[in-house]
Scaffold this active site. Structure first.
Site, PDB file in Angstrom:
ATOM      1  N   SER A 134       0.857  -1.178   0.000  1.00  0.00           N
ATOM      2  CA  SER A 134       0.000   0.000   0.000  1.00  0.00           C
ATOM      3  C   SER A 134       0.898   1.234   0.000  1.00  0.00           C
ATOM      4  O   SER A 134       1.869   1.297  -0.750  1.00  0.00           O
ATOM      5  CB  SER A 134      -0.939  -0.040   1.208  1.00  0.00           C
ATOM      6  OG  SER A 134      -1.801   1.062   1.227  1.00  0.00           O
ATOM      7  N   TYR A 148      -4.833   7.835  -6.969  1.00  0.00           N
ATOM      8  CA  TYR A 148      -3.848   6.943  -6.350  1.00  0.00           C
ATOM      9  C   TYR A 148      -4.180   6.783  -4.867  1.00  0.00           C
ATOM     10  O   TYR A 148      -4.221   5.654  -4.347  1.00  0.00           O
ATOM     11  CB  TYR A 148      -2.443   7.506  -6.523  1.00  0.00           C
ATOM     12  CG  TYR A 148      -1.370   6.673  -5.865  1.00  0.00           C
ATOM     13  CD1 TYR A 148      -0.927   5.493  -6.444  1.00  0.00           C
ATOM     14  CD2 TYR A 148      -0.807   7.051  -4.641  1.00  0.00           C
ATOM     15  CE1 TYR A 148       0.055   4.709  -5.836  1.00  0.00           C
ATOM     16  CE2 TYR A 148       0.163   6.279  -4.032  1.00  0.00           C
ATOM     17  CZ  TYR A 148       0.590   5.114  -4.634  1.00  0.00           C
ATOM     18  OH  TYR A 148       1.552   4.342  -4.018  1.00  0.00           O
ATOM     19  N   LYS A 152      -5.372   3.170  -2.903  1.00  0.00           N
ATOM     20  CA  LYS A 152      -4.687   2.618  -1.736  1.00  0.00           C
ATOM     21  C   LYS A 152      -5.608   2.595  -0.507  1.00  0.00           C
ATOM     22  O   LYS A 152      -5.531   1.666   0.307  1.00  0.00           O
ATOM     23  CB  LYS A 152      -3.415   3.427  -1.435  1.00  0.00           C
ATOM     24  CG  LYS A 152      -2.349   3.313  -2.523  1.00  0.00           C
ATOM     25  CD  LYS A 152      -1.946   1.864  -2.772  1.00  0.00           C
ATOM     26  CE  LYS A 152      -0.790   1.760  -3.757  1.00  0.00           C
ATOM     27  NZ  LYS A 152      -0.399   0.357  -4.021  1.00  0.00           N
TER      28      LYS A 152
END
Length: 268
Positions: A134, A148, A152
């Protein structure tokens, strides 16, 4: 008998460093990448201890087939490291539908397909360790990296849930949350088509003072993680990670406490 590690995105960065670290320690390694030629030197040095396989994690059937190939070759998959991913850099408003979907296809769904594929094998073995790469941006955000960040955050929720589901089968789950590293994916990520009103924010993020870690320095941490009897659910990597996340969570807790009277009243 040495354990088998399956690592995705192993042609460079964390994946490459970790693959070599495991091989040096005597593990059997299956290393996947979209282009496996970058692993030729490791193959020459380690021979049958290393299996290199071409894999695009976006393709579910390809992921399932690769897992079966690894299992047939080595007879077990003890550790899965879902490392493949990239960073889409750009403001939320700038992000196209295609870019948003592609970010999740790789960072979230690609991880999901590999995870689902190894679980029957690990359940039958009654042991296993699934390691999801992660980011600290799965715990706290930075502007101009919204998709993004979101991919995550989604991975964090999936993996925390997974850990509670598979614990009884002897399977561990760990989320690795690095801060910025010198060859981190956001230096080689994809960029959205810019909207000029965000240029000032973009410059501020790009010029912010930060300290990037060295990818090679993470090898010992990964070895220690997999060799620990009771590995943690989360492992931050880098000296910036904890102070950054702590600052963000302190601010969140302060805000929640300030609004708690309103929250309680809303309970009815």
């Amino acid at each position: 008998m040495s354990k088998t590690v399956l690592i995705t995105g192993a042609s460079k960065g964390f994946g490459r460093v970790w693959a070599e670290a495991f091989l040096t320690k005597g593990y059997k390694v299956a290393a996947t990448a979209r282009s496996i030629s970058a692993l030729d030197d490791l193959k020459e040095r380690y021979g049958d201890a290393l299996l290199t396989l071409k894999l695009d994690v976006d393709k579910r059937e390809e992921s399932l087939a690769v897992v079966q190939q690894v299992y047939q070759n080595f007879g077990s998959i003890d550790i899965l490291i879902n490392n493949a991913g990239y960073a889409l850099i750009g403001a939320v408003e700038e992000t196209s539908q295609q870019e948003a979907r592609a970010q999740f296809e790789t960072n979230f769904f690609g991880t999901l397909w590999l995870t689902q594929a190894v679980l029957p094998i690990m359940r039958n073995q009654k042991s296993g360790h699934i390691i999801q790469v992660s980011s600290i941006l799965g715990l706290a955000t930075l502007p101009t990296m919204g998709l993004y960040n979101a991919s995550k955050f989604a991975l964090e929720g999936l993996s925390e849930t997974l850990a509670s589901e598979v614990k009884e089968f002897g399977i561990h789950v760990t989320l690795i949350e690095p801060n910025g590293y010198a060859s981190n994916i956001w230096h080689t990520g994809m960029n959205t088509k810019p909207i000029p009103v965000y240029d000032g924010l973009r410059r501020a993020v790009a010029t912010a003072e930060t300290s990037f870690g060295q990818v090679e320095a993470t090898a010992s941490a990964i070895i220690k993680l997999v060799e620990t009897e009771n590995p943690p659910l989360r492992l931050l990597l880098g000296k910036v990670a904890l102070p950054f996340v702590k600052q963000q969570y302190d601010q969140k807790l302060k805000l929640w406490q300030e609004w708690n009277e309103v929250a309680v009243a809303a309970h009815g």
